[in-house]
Design a protein around this motif. Structure first.
Motif, mmCIF file in Angstrom:
data_model
loop_
_atom_site.group_PDB
_atom_site.id
_atom_site.type_symbol
_atom_site.label_atom_id
_atom_site.label_comp_id
_atom_site.label_asym_id
_atom_site.label_seq_id
_atom_site.Cartn_x
_atom_site.Cartn_y
_atom_site.Cartn_z
ATOM 1 N N LEU A 54 3.961 50.361 46.305
ATOM 2 C CA LEU A 54 3.554 49.232 46.817
ATOM 3 C C LEU A 54 1.930 49.289 46.843
ATOM 4 O O LEU A 54 1.381 48.212 46.952
ATOM 5 C CB LEU A 54 4.290 49.375 48.398
ATOM 6 N N CYS A 56 0.255 50.461 44.806
ATOM 7 C CA CYS A 56 -0.529 50.319 43.473
ATOM 8 C C CYS A 56 -0.463 48.678 42.974
ATOM 9 O O CYS A 56 -1.366 48.034 42.563
ATOM 10 C CB CYS A 56 0.354 51.129 42.317
ATOM 11 N N MET A 57 0.642 48.146 43.815
ATOM 12 C CA MET A 57 0.917 46.714 43.646
ATOM 13 C C MET A 57 -0.110 45.824 44.596
ATOM 14 O O MET A 57 -0.506 44.703 44.138
ATOM 15 C CB MET A 57 2.333 46.288 43.696
ATOM 16 N N GLU A 58 0.055 46.239 45.783
ATOM 17 C CA GLU A 58 -0.940 45.340 46.782
ATOM 18 C C GLU A 58 -1.996 46.070 47.317
ATOM 19 O O GLU A 58 -2.638 45.257 48.264
ATOM 20 C CB GLU A 58 0.357 45.200 47.962
ATOM 21 N N GLY A 59 -2.299 47.259 47.079
ATOM 22 C CA GLY A 59 -3.424 47.783 48.077
ATOM 23 C C GLY A 59 -3.006 48.056 49.169
ATOM 24 O O GLY A 59 -1.758 48.149 49.793
ATOM 25 N N SER A 60 -4.075 48.444 49.989
ATOM 26 C CA SER A 60 -3.703 48.854 51.505
ATOM 27 C C SER A 60 -3.352 47.862 52.402
ATOM 28 O O SER A 60 -2.711 47.968 53.218
ATOM 29 C CB SER A 60 -5.067 49.453 52.158
ATOM 30 N N LYS A 61 -3.549 46.597 51.875
ATOM 31 C CA LYS A 61 -3.010 45.427 52.683
ATOM 32 C C LYS A 61 -1.411 45.420 52.926
ATOM 33 O O LYS A 61 -1.012 44.851 53.506
ATOM 34 C CB LYS A 61 -3.467 44.186 52.170
ATOM 35 N N GLY A 62 -0.938 45.977 51.854
ATOM 36 C CA GLY A 62 0.716 45.846 51.737
ATOM 37 C C GLY A 62 1.238 46.613 52.908
ATOM 38 O O GLY A 62 2.498 46.772 53.020
#
Length: 100
Positions: A54, A56-62
C-alpha cells in the motif's frame, strides 16, 4: 510489458499455488507451533507485506483514515480473516480430527 490477460493468469496461478500449499505447510508447522501463534505469525507477515505494498502504491496518503470507523473495520477484519484461520488450524490438531 505483460498483457493484462497473461498478468491475470499469473495472478490466478499464484493464488492457487498459495492456497494449495497452505495445508501441507500447516500440517508440518502445527507440529512445532500452536494454532494461535501460527495464525498470528501468518497474518502478521501478510499484514506487513500488504502495508508495504500500500505504501509503495499510494504513499503515506494510503494510511489516512479520513474519519472512518477504523476500529470496527479492524475488529471485523480480524475476526473474518484470522478467526477463520485459527478455527481451521485448531480443528486440524484437535483429538477428534480423523488423522489423529
Amino acid at each position: 510489458m505483460i498483457p493484462s490477460h497473461t498478468k491475470g493468469i499469473i495472478c490466478c496461478l499464484l493464488a492457487t499455488v498459495s492456497w494449495g500449499a497452505m495445508f501441507p505447510i500447516m500440517t508440518d508447522a502445527l507440529a512445532h507451533l500452536d494454532p494461535f501463534n501460527f495464525t498470528t505469525l501468518r497474518y502478521g507477515i501478510a499484514g506487513l507485506a500488504f502495508a508495504l505494498l500500500l505504501f509503495c502504491m499510494e504513499g503515506s496518503k494510503g494510511f489516512h483514515l479520513k474519519g472512518e470507523r477504523w476500529g470496527l473495520a479492524w475488529l471485523f477484519g480480524t475476526f473474518g480473516f484470522a478467526g477463520f484461520g485459527f478455527l481451521v488450524f485448531w480443528g486440524n490438531i484437535s483429538p477428534d480430527h480423523p488423522e489423529r
